[in-house]
Design a protein around this motif. Structure first.
Motif, short mmCIF file in Angstrom:
data_model
loop_
_atom_site.label_atom_id
_atom_site.label_comp_id
_atom_site.label_asym_id
_atom_site.label_seq_id
_atom_site.Cartn_x
_atom_site.Cartn_y
_atom_site.Cartn_z
N VAL A 187 -6.33 3.79 -9.73
CA VAL A 187 -5.20 3.22 -8.97
C VAL A 187 -5.53 1.79 -8.54
O VAL A 187 -6.62 1.51 -8.02
CB VAL A 187 -4.88 4.07 -7.72
CG1 VAL A 187 -3.69 3.48 -6.97
CG2 VAL A 187 -4.60 5.52 -8.12
N THR A 244 1.05 7.05 -6.51
CA THR A 244 -0.18 7.81 -6.78
C THR A 244 0.05 9.29 -6.54
O THR A 244 -0.38 10.14 -7.33
CB THR A 244 -1.33 7.29 -5.90
OG1 THR A 244 -1.58 5.91 -6.20
CG2 THR A 244 -2.60 8.10 -6.13
N MET A 276 -5.57 -1.35 -6.20
CA MET A 276 -5.42 -1.77 -4.82
C MET A 276 -4.54 -3.03 -4.84
O MET A 276 -4.88 -4.00 -5.53
CB MET A 276 -6.77 -2.04 -4.17
CG MET A 276 -7.59 -0.76 -4.02
SD MET A 276 -9.08 -0.94 -2.99
CE MET A 276 -8.34 -1.26 -1.38
N MET A 316 0.83 -1.20 0.00
CA MET A 316 0.00 0.00 0.00
C MET A 316 0.87 1.25 0.00
O MET A 316 0.57 2.23 -0.69
CB MET A 316 -0.92 0.00 1.21
CG MET A 316 -2.25 -0.70 1.01
SD MET A 316 -3.28 0.02 -0.31
CE MET A 316 -3.50 1.69 0.32
N ASN A 326 -8.12 1.22 3.06
CA ASN A 326 -7.08 1.34 2.02
C ASN A 326 -7.56 2.15 0.83
O ASN A 326 -6.78 2.93 0.24
CB ASN A 326 -6.60 -0.04 1.59
CG ASN A 326 -5.71 -0.70 2.63
OD1 ASN A 326 -5.03 -0.01 3.39
ND2 ASN A 326 -5.72 -2.02 2.69
N ALA A 357 -6.00 9.37 -6.06
CA ALA A 357 -6.81 8.50 -6.92
C ALA A 357 -8.20 9.08 -7.09
O ALA A 357 -8.75 9.69 -6.17
CB ALA A 357 -6.90 7.10 -6.32
N ARG A 373 -7.29 5.76 1.66
CA ARG A 373 -5.89 6.21 1.63
C ARG A 373 -5.46 6.54 0.20
O ARG A 373 -4.77 7.54 -0.03
CB ARG A 373 -4.98 5.13 2.20
CG ARG A 373 -5.12 4.88 3.70
CD ARG A 373 -4.18 3.78 4.17
NE ARG A 373 -2.78 4.20 4.10
CZ ARG A 373 -1.76 3.35 4.20
NH1 ARG A 373 -1.98 2.04 4.32
NH2 ARG A 373 -0.53 3.81 4.14
N LEU A 374 -5.90 5.72 -0.75
CA LEU A 374 -5.54 5.98 -2.14
C LEU A 374 -6.25 7.21 -2.69
O LEU A 374 -5.66 7.99 -3.44
CB LEU A 374 -5.86 4.75 -3.00
CG LEU A 374 -4.98 3.51 -2.74
CD1 LEU A 374 -5.48 2.32 -3.53
CD2 LEU A 374 -3.51 3.80 -3.08
N VAL A 434 -10.52 3.46 -7.70
CA VAL A 434 -9.64 2.36 -7.33
C VAL A 434 -10.02 1.12 -8.13
O VAL A 434 -11.17 0.96 -8.54
CB VAL A 434 -9.67 2.06 -5.82
CG1 VAL A 434 -9.18 3.27 -5.03
CG2 VAL A 434 -11.07 1.64 -5.36
N MET A 447 1.98 1.99 -3.47
CA MET A 447 0.90 2.53 -4.30
C MET A 447 0.61 3.99 -3.95
O MET A 447 0.36 4.82 -4.83
CB MET A 447 -0.36 1.68 -4.18
CG MET A 447 -0.23 0.25 -4.70
SD MET A 447 0.43 0.12 -6.40
CE MET A 447 -0.73 1.13 -7.31
N ILE A 448 0.65 4.30 -2.68
CA ILE A 448 0.40 5.69 -2.25
C ILE A 448 1.50 6.61 -2.76
O ILE A 448 1.23 7.69 -3.29
CB ILE A 448 0.28 5.75 -0.71
CG1 ILE A 448 -1.04 5.11 -0.27
CG2 ILE A 448 0.37 7.19 -0.21
CD1 ILE A 448 -1.14 4.87 1.21
#
Length: 260
Positions: free
Chosen positions: A80, A66, A82, A59, A96, A105, A99-100, A108, A62-63
């Motif tokens: 984005v 992003t 997951m 994660m 999660n 994002a 958070r994105l 997702v 990815m964050i």
């Protein structure tokens, strides 16, 4: 380009062009060229981190990516992934996904179908836009026995169709169809009111996505059948991206040689 515009593409018949992006610089170039969607993909596990698959992507990874892409992609829709094991229950899924969204994002993407019903529905209930992903699912590559075309047998094809209809009923905004026979992708696309975005799924999907490194001919190891290097006959990255967009829009890509 925004979430509401996705359906207008489907209704008008205009194809959707999508590329993966992992940093601000490339995202800015893609944005400038007029790409419709950038996918911040967990494929970064392969092309950025050098892994054999996407299972090691976290994660936090990815964050980070992003946030970087969001600084470069201002006019394109940002979807984005997951990552693996980030949506195993509803509480984890919602946490999660939020958070994105906070990282930049606008939508997702989850892999899988009815087995993740609760996760899809918790996002729907919280007004978080979702993209599905059916067919070959890279996060399930071990269970699937490797990177193999899905949907060739009736049971597999029926499951993909059933899952696609279920996802659409849960207000999923779009579905990526990866590595399935072109005829199956055509049938699924025609059965849905939401757009499908193909990768190795033939020209009759509502849009096409490629990993940007593949589109630019940056390969390590096996090159899938559905990949085309758009840099070959173009002088620079911008020209290659523009050529990709044009080929998707005029339906010259993917050709039969890039389909199953």
């Amino acid at each position: 380009m925004n979430i509401k515009a996705l359906k207008t593409f489907k209704q008008s018949g205009e194809k959707i062009a999508c590329l993966t992006a992992y940093d601000a610089s490339f995202a800015s170039v893609f944005d400038m060229c007029g790409i419709d969607i950038v996918l911040i993909g967990d494929s970064l596990g392969n092309v950025i981190q050098g892994g054999e698959n996407t299972l090691g992507v976290s994660m936090d990874d990815m964050i980070y990516h992003t946030q970087a892409v969001a600084k470069g992609a201002k006019n394109t829709l940002r979807i984005v992934d997951m990552p693996y094991q980030s949506y195993t229950n509803t509480k984890q899924t919602l946490t999660n996904a939020k958070r994105l969204i906070m990282a930049g994002a606008q939508m997702v993407k989850l892999e899988g179908g009815c087995e993740h019903e609760a996760s899809f529905k918790i996002l729907q209930d919280n007004d978080i836009s979702v993209c599905g992903h059916l067919g070959l699912q890279p996060q399930s590559v071990i269970e699937m026995g490797g990177y193999k075309v899905q949907g060739r047998e009736k049971q597999s094809a029926d499951k993909i169709t059933k899952d696609a209809l279920a996802l659409a009923s849960w207000d999923v905004k779009a579905i990526v169809l990866e590595c399935i026979p072109a005829e199956l992708a055509k049938q699924v696309s025609q059965s849905l009111s939401i757009p499908t975005i193909g990768i190795g799924a033939g020209v009759n999907c509502d849009g096409q996505v490629l990993v940007s490194h593949d589109m630019l001919g940056i390969h390590v190891g096996h090159v899938p059948k559905f990949v085309k290097n758009f840099l070959t006959n173009n002088d620079d990255v911008k020209s290659a991206v523009s050529a990709f967009i044009k080929a998707v829009k005029d339906k010259s890509f993917p050709s039969r040689q890039h389909s199953y």
